[in-house]
Write a protein that holds these residues in place. Structure first.
Motif, short mmCIF file in Angstrom:
data_model
loop_
_atom_site.label_atom_id
_atom_site.label_comp_id
_atom_site.label_asym_id
_atom_site.label_seq_id
_atom_site.Cartn_x
_atom_site.Cartn_y
_atom_site.Cartn_z
N MET A 74 39.76 41.59 0.15
CA MET A 74 39.22 42.51 1.13
C MET A 74 37.98 41.88 1.75
N GLU A 75 37.93 41.88 3.06
CA GLU A 75 36.78 41.34 3.78
C GLU A 75 35.68 42.39 3.86
N LYS A 76 34.44 41.96 3.66
CA LYS A 76 33.29 42.86 3.77
C LYS A 76 32.49 42.48 5.00
N VAL A 77 31.92 43.49 5.64
CA VAL A 77 31.08 43.29 6.81
C VAL A 77 29.67 43.73 6.46
N LYS A 78 28.70 42.92 6.81
CA LYS A 78 27.31 43.25 6.55
C LYS A 78 26.64 43.62 7.87
N ILE A 79 25.98 44.75 7.88
CA ILE A 79 25.26 45.20 9.08
C ILE A 79 23.78 45.24 8.73
N GLU A 80 22.99 44.49 9.48
CA GLU A 80 21.54 44.48 9.27
C GLU A 80 20.88 45.27 10.39
N ILE A 81 19.90 46.08 10.00
CA ILE A 81 19.18 46.89 10.97
C ILE A 81 17.70 46.60 10.82
N GLU A 82 17.07 46.31 11.94
CA GLU A 82 15.63 46.09 11.95
C GLU A 82 14.95 47.37 12.42
N TYR A 83 13.71 47.56 11.96
CA TYR A 83 12.92 48.73 12.34
C TYR A 83 11.62 48.27 12.97
N ASN A 84 11.14 49.02 13.95
CA ASN A 84 9.87 48.67 14.58
C ASN A 84 8.70 49.15 13.72
N GLU A 85 7.48 48.96 14.21
CA GLU A 85 6.30 49.31 13.43
C GLU A 85 6.17 50.81 13.16
N TYR A 86 6.92 51.63 13.90
CA TYR A 86 6.89 53.08 13.69
C TYR A 86 8.02 53.55 12.78
N GLY A 87 8.83 52.62 12.32
CA GLY A 87 9.94 52.97 11.44
C GLY A 87 11.21 53.36 12.16
N CYS A 88 11.22 53.21 13.48
CA CYS A 88 12.41 53.55 14.27
C CYS A 88 13.37 52.36 14.28
N PRO A 89 14.67 52.62 14.16
CA PRO A 89 15.62 51.52 14.16
C PRO A 89 15.66 50.83 15.52
N ILE A 90 15.76 49.52 15.49
CA ILE A 90 15.92 48.73 16.71
C ILE A 90 17.41 48.43 16.83
N ILE A 91 18.03 49.03 17.81
CA ILE A 91 19.47 48.89 17.98
C ILE A 91 19.72 48.04 19.23
N GLU A 92 19.95 46.77 19.04
CA GLU A 92 20.18 45.86 20.15
C GLU A 92 21.69 45.68 20.37
N PRO A 93 22.17 45.94 21.56
CA PRO A 93 23.60 45.72 21.81
C PRO A 93 23.92 44.24 21.85
N GLU A 94 25.08 43.89 21.34
CA GLU A 94 25.56 42.51 21.39
C GLU A 94 26.89 42.50 22.13
N GLY A 95 27.12 41.44 22.89
CA GLY A 95 28.36 41.35 23.64
C GLY A 95 28.38 42.34 24.78
N GLN A 96 29.52 42.98 24.97
CA GLN A 96 29.69 43.97 26.03
C GLN A 96 30.22 45.26 25.43
N PRO A 97 29.32 46.07 24.83
CA PRO A 97 29.78 47.28 24.16
C PRO A 97 30.35 48.30 25.14
N ASN A 98 31.42 48.92 24.72
CA ASN A 98 32.06 49.99 25.47
C ASN A 98 32.39 51.08 24.46
N LEU A 99 31.93 52.29 24.73
CA LEU A 99 32.12 53.38 23.79
C LEU A 99 32.19 54.68 24.57
N SER A 100 33.11 55.54 24.19
CA SER A 100 33.22 56.83 24.84
C SER A 100 33.75 57.84 23.82
N PHE A 101 33.73 59.10 24.19
CA PHE A 101 34.25 60.13 23.32
C PHE A 101 34.84 61.25 24.17
N ARG A 102 35.64 62.05 23.51
CA ARG A 102 36.16 63.24 24.18
C ARG A 102 36.43 64.30 23.11
N LEU A 103 36.41 65.53 23.55
CA LEU A 103 36.78 66.65 22.70
C LEU A 103 38.20 67.06 23.07
#
Length: 87
Positions: free
Chosen positions: A1-30
């Motif tokens: 089984m392959e495992k994926v590691k996700i690293e998240i950095e936080y700024n000085e205020y403790g907020c997550p820094i979420i940097e997009p990589e590549g060309q993200p496309n995301l949508s939702f519907r109800l």
């Protein structure tokens, strides 16, 4: 089984820094009042995963939230996509 590691950095205020990589496309519907459908390419789903994990580990101001649609322009359907954490 392959495992994926996700690293998240936080700024000085403790907020997550979420940097997009590549060309993200995301949508939702109800599809009904009880069925949420999320669709995205690999980059978009990884960005969502980072945002969810970042918020899960965030331990700061309760009013902090992430607007994925506004910050990253990943939702072409012009829908609001906000993630927040409750206590």
């Amino acid at each position: 089984m392959e495992k994926v590691k996700i690293e998240i950095e936080y700024n000085e205020y403790g907020c997550p820094i979420i940097e997009p990589e590549g060309q993200p496309n995301l949508s939702f519907r109800l599809d009904s009042p009880n069925e949420l459908y999320i669709e995205g390419n690999q980059d978009g789903l990884r960005l969502l995963a980072k945002a969810l994990l970042g918020m899960a580990e965030y331990d700061g101001n309760e009013s902090y939230h992430i607007h994925l649609d506004e910050l990253y322009k990943i939702n072409n359907a012009n829908k609001t996509f906000t993630i927040s954490k409750s206590k």
